[in-house]
Design an enzyme around this catalytic site. Structure first.
Site, PDB file in Angstrom:
ATOM      1  N   ARG A 140      -3.841 -11.499   2.157  1.00 12.47           N
ATOM      2  CA  ARG A 140      -5.292 -11.457   1.938  1.00 12.47           C
ATOM      3  C   ARG A 140      -5.980 -12.758   2.341  1.00 12.47           C
ATOM      4  O   ARG A 140      -7.166 -12.772   2.650  1.00 12.47           O
ATOM      5  CB  ARG A 140      -5.585 -11.154   0.470  1.00 12.47           C
ATOM      6  N   GLU A 146     -17.033  -4.878   6.952  1.00 11.84           N
ATOM      7  CA  GLU A 146     -15.907  -5.706   6.520  1.00 11.84           C
ATOM      8  C   GLU A 146     -16.302  -7.173   6.715  1.00 11.84           C
ATOM      9  O   GLU A 146     -17.076  -7.483   7.622  1.00 11.84           O
ATOM     10  CB  GLU A 146     -14.683  -5.346   7.362  1.00 11.84           C
ATOM     11  N   TYR A 167       0.844  -1.206   0.000  1.00 15.94           N
ATOM     12  CA  TYR A 167       0.000   0.000   0.000  1.00 15.94           C
ATOM     13  C   TYR A 167       0.874   1.250   0.000  1.00 15.94           C
ATOM     14  O   TYR A 167       1.918   1.276   0.644  1.00 15.94           O
ATOM     15  CB  TYR A 167      -0.841   0.071   1.292  1.00 15.94           C
TER      16      TYR A 167
HETATM   17  C1  3EB Z   1      -7.676  -3.452   4.198  1.00 14.94           C
HETATM   18  O1  3EB Z   1      -7.887  -4.254   3.285  1.00 14.94           O
HETATM   19  C2  3EB Z   1      -8.667  -3.432   5.309  1.00 14.94           C
HETATM   20  O2  3EB Z   1      -3.792  -4.537   9.231  1.00 14.94           O
HETATM   21  O3  3EB Z   1      -4.017  -6.632   9.812  1.00 14.94           O
HETATM   22  C3  3EB Z   1      -8.003  -5.885   6.922  1.00 14.94           C
HETATM   23  C4  3EB Z   1      -7.400  -7.032   7.443  1.00 14.94           C
HETATM   24  C5  3EB Z   1      -7.451  -4.650   7.165  1.00 14.94           C
HETATM   25  C6  3EB Z   1      -6.230  -6.936   8.210  1.00 14.94           C
HETATM   26  C7  3EB Z   1      -4.408  -5.615   9.218  1.00 14.94           C
HETATM   27  C8  3EB Z   1      -6.278  -4.566   7.926  1.00 14.94           C
HETATM   28  C9  3EB Z   1      -5.678  -5.703   8.449  1.00 14.94           C
HETATM   29  O4  3EB Z   1      -6.713  -2.692   4.194  1.00 14.94           O
HETATM   30  C10 3EB Z   1      -8.072  -3.415   6.661  1.00 14.94           C
END
Ligand code: 3EB
Length: 329
Positions: free
Chosen positions: A213, A321, A200
């Site tokens: 993911r 979520e 990111y």
């Molecule tokens: C995202 O996709 C949503 O920092 O461990 C989802 C799952 C999210 C885990 C983490 C953050 C985390 O960015 C946020």
């Protein structure tokens, strides 16, 4: 059933009424229950500060083939079998410095993993207070990412060995983390529709969010799929700001793609969210419950067990979520 068919590890979402029996069963590894406050215990029980919404009063049960042995390491209460380590830790979050508390938690976890030789983190849940509140010009979630990044091993190749994760906001004063680690690695799955979180751009977190993911893990003769917390994000950007149904659809599109990707890499025999064993939906506003659950069932059918929990999501423009899991041969 012969003993050879008892799975090394099983997960399920069960009715709350079964709790007393499950808690007293020596084969229970963990019972994840939901309430207004987070509590870590020495036993199998753990309370997450994301209250269950009416109609979805389920608990998450982890059961092992071998009777787990329990222990304590610094602030972590853990239970282990020859194959896996389950841990839970809750620390009061120092208001100004959630980064420091997070770093302490992750350092303790890493030390425990090294000490007991369960060096592969597979799945981890992070619950933190007021996740979008700003301290020192940084949102809490961002400080959390910084603290986590400081504590984990970021040597070469670490991006290919990241656990599936959830990071969610509570209105409790503590950070609660629970996890499952193993002696051998799983298969990390990324989402082709999304930039991997560890790549990111810096606007979301000055240090990259260290999670994958999804994760496929072979436990004995069974495979498990763990889908991380999945939001209405395409690329790295939030989609459908403040639009409930559109966000749910986008989340599920992401989950569908993750399931397909996992099936392609690990041959699971399922191809979308409707094939999952369980789905957890974190919802910011209680009033959205009915709209969201009826749309969810339209999309996924009657197969998966679903629990809906009241919680804050890590970006202010996200209303919900989704996470999930699958257990199969
Ligand atoms: C995202 O996709 C949503 O920092 O461990 C989802 C799952 C999210 C885990 C983490 C953050 C985390 O960015 C946020």
């Amino acid at each position: 059933m012969t003993s050879r068919h008892i799975p090394l590890l099983d997960i399920s979402y069960q009715q709350r009424q079964t709790l007393p029996d499950v808690v007293s069963d020596p084969y229970t590894l963990a019972v994840v229950d939901y309430d207004n406050h987070s509590v870590a215990t020495e036993g199998s029980r753990i309370l997450v500060g994301t209250p269950a919404l009416a109609g979805s009063e389920l608990v998450e049960i982890w059961r092992t083939r071998d009777i787990p042995e329990s222990g304590t390491f610094e602030s972590i209460h853990y239970r282990k079998t020859p194959d896996l380590l389950f841990g839970q830790i809750r620390l009061a979050s120092d208001d100004e410095h959630i980064e420091n508390t997070t770093r302490t938690i992750y350092q303790q976890i890493s030390q425990l993993q090294q000490e007991l030789s369960y060096t592969h983190m597979i799945r981890i849940w992070n619950y933190m207070p007021w996740i979008t509140r700003e301290d020192d010009e940084m949102e809490r979630y961002q400080s959390f990412c910084v603290g986590r990044h400081q504590a984990i091993d970021t040597s070469r190749g670490f991006k290919e060995h990241l656990p599936a994760a959830t990071a969610i906001g509570t209105h409790d004063d503590n950070i609660l983390v629970y996890f499952i680690a193993a002696r051998e690695d799983g298969i990390q799955i990324e989402n082709p529709r999304q930039v991997s979180a560890f790549d990111y751009p810096a606007q979301y977190a000055p240090k990259s969010p260290a999670f994958s993911r999804a994760m496929v893990k072979q436990w004995g003769s069974q495979k498990h799929l763990y889908i991380s917390g999945t939001a209405s994000i395409l690329g790295h950007e939030t989609r459908h700001r403040d639009k409930l149904i559109e966000q749910l659809d986008e989340c599920l599109n992401n989950v569908d793609v993750l399931v397909k990707e996992a099936d392609r890499q690990a041959d699971l025999g399922i191809n979308d969210a409707s094939g999952l064993t369980g789905i957890k939906l974190y919802l910011r506003q209680q009033d959205d419950l009915e709209t969201v659950t009826s749309h969810l069932r339209k999309r996924i059918g009657d197969g998966p067990h679903v629990m809906v929990l009241l919680a804050d999501i890590c970006r202010t423009d996200l209303l919900l979520e989704v996470e999930g899991f699958w257990v199969g041969e």
